[in-house]
Write a protein that holds these residues in place. Structure first.
Motif, PDB file in Angstrom:
ATOM      1  N   GLY A 126       0.818  -1.209   0.000  1.00  0.00           N
ATOM      2  CA  GLY A 126       0.000   0.000   0.000  1.00  0.00           C
ATOM      3  C   GLY A 126       0.848   1.253   0.000  1.00  0.00           C
ATOM      4  N   ALA A 127       0.281   2.347   0.495  1.00  0.00           N
ATOM      5  CA  ALA A 127       1.010   3.617   0.538  1.00  0.00           C
ATOM      6  C   ALA A 127       2.250   3.503   1.429  1.00  0.00           C
ATOM      7  CB  ALA A 127       0.097   4.721   1.051  1.00  0.00           C
ATOM      8  N   GLU A 128       2.139   2.703   2.483  1.00  0.00           N
ATOM      9  CA  GLU A 128       3.275   2.451   3.371  1.00  0.00           C
ATOM     10  C   GLU A 128       3.435   0.948   3.541  1.00  0.00           C
ATOM     11  OE1 GLU A 128       3.129   4.488   7.071  1.00  0.00           O
ATOM     12  OE2 GLU A 128       2.914   6.481   6.152  1.00  0.00           O
ATOM     13  N   LEU A 129       4.686   0.489   3.490  1.00  0.00           N
ATOM     14  CA  LEU A 129       4.962  -0.940   3.641  1.00  0.00           C
ATOM     15  C   LEU A 129       4.945  -1.342   5.106  1.00  0.00           C
ATOM     16  CD1 LEU A 129       7.944  -1.350   1.147  1.00  0.00           C
ATOM     17  CD2 LEU A 129       5.591  -2.068   0.774  1.00  0.00           C
ATOM     18  N   ASP A 130       4.499  -2.568   5.350  1.00  0.00           N
ATOM     19  CA  ASP A 130       4.606  -3.128   6.688  1.00  0.00           C
ATOM     20  C   ASP A 130       6.087  -3.370   6.978  1.00  0.00           C
ATOM     21  OD1 ASP A 130       3.405  -4.494   9.113  1.00  0.00           O
ATOM     22  OD2 ASP A 130       4.537  -6.158   8.246  1.00  0.00           O
ATOM     23  N   GLU A 131       6.595  -2.793   8.060  1.00  0.00           N
ATOM     24  CA  GLU A 131       8.035  -2.837   8.338  1.00  0.00           C
ATOM     25  C   GLU A 131       8.540  -4.260   8.536  1.00  0.00           C
ATOM     26  OE1 GLU A 131      11.306  -0.804  11.364  1.00  0.00           O
ATOM     27  OE2 GLU A 131       9.210  -0.176  11.442  1.00  0.00           O
ATOM     28  N   ASN A 132       7.795  -5.072   9.255  1.00  0.00           N
ATOM     29  CA  ASN A 132       8.214  -6.460   9.484  1.00  0.00           C
ATOM     30  C   ASN A 132       8.288  -7.241   8.168  1.00  0.00           C
ATOM     31  OD1 ASN A 132       8.435  -6.105  12.241  1.00  0.00           O
ATOM     32  ND2 ASN A 132       6.392  -6.878  12.688  1.00  0.00           N
ATOM     33  N   PHE A 133       7.287  -7.036   7.315  1.00  0.00           N
ATOM     34  CA  PHE A 133       7.253  -7.729   6.024  1.00  0.00           C
ATOM     35  C   PHE A 133       8.421  -7.280   5.140  1.00  0.00           C
ATOM     36  CE2 PHE A 133       6.002  -8.255   1.627  1.00  0.00           C
ATOM     37  CZ  PHE A 133       5.448  -9.534   1.608  1.00  0.00           C
TER      38      PHE A 133
END
Length: 206
Positions: free
Chosen positions: A155-162
């Protein structure tokens, strides 16, 4: 066009309808080639440079007599013929970027998306999130889904863990929705879009 939505665990999560004017176009190699060339040239640094005659320190006084030396009638030590002289027509610092109309760039992105959809290499993922940044666990999930060479758009911001877990896996690229581009789509075998990325693309082309 209708596609099934999957989760990272390989389970079904419904279906989505894809816009034909974005994912249903007939691919055109000429437009895709122009766009890839545009991206590659824009990325070139263009910082290579050699010294020309005007950049060399040296005398311009005639340093041998006109006749009797047995050599040519040189009048400048800075010419390319001499060791340490300036290079003739050498590379200079410049931008390699070329221009490409905005409409052509937008069309190229649509064509790249359509080419993946037509080839059956487009996958819709429910969400790209991980509880903890564990590469081994994510790699196992990708193996089950067949993501051995893929570009994953979040999305607009990535999931940091992923993002942290995926960055150590070879041949896997993860980008936010605004970072999607033709070159990265074409260089990977599969294109994986999250539902958030799909919404972002639809809003972008609406």
């Amino acid at each position: 066009m209708e596609l099934s939505v999957q989760t990272l665990e390989g389970k079904a999560a419904g279906k989505v309808e894809l816009a034909d004017d974005v994912f249903g176009l007939e691919p055109r190699a000429d437009i895709l080639h122009r766009m890839v060339r545009y991206q590659q040239l824009k990325k070139m640094a263009g910082t290579h440079e050699t010294k020309g005659r005007s950049d060399i320190r040296g005398t311009t006084k005639k340093f041998v007599r006109q006749k009797g030396s047995g050599g040519a009638r040189h009048g400048n030590r800075k010419v390319p013929q001499f060791r340490g002289g300036g290079r003739a027509f050498g590379p200079v610092t410049r931008s390699h970027a070329i221009s490409l109309p905005k409409k052509v760039r937008a069309l190229a992105l649509k064509l790249a998306l359509s080419s993946k959809a037509k080839a059956g290499d487009l996958v819709i993922l429910d969400k790209a999130e991980a509880k903890e940044p564990k590469t081994a666990q994510l790699k196992k999930s990708f193996g089950a889904l067949g993501f051995d060479n893929a570009l994953i758009i979040g999305g607009a911001e990535l999931d940091e863990n992923f993002a942290r877990a995926a960055r150590n896996i070879p041949h896997i690229d993860v980008l936010p929705a605004q970072g999607i581009n033709v070159y990265d789509i074409l260089r990977r075998n599969k294109l994986v879009l999250t539902k958030a990325a799909l919404e972002s693309l639809e809003a972008r082309f609406s």
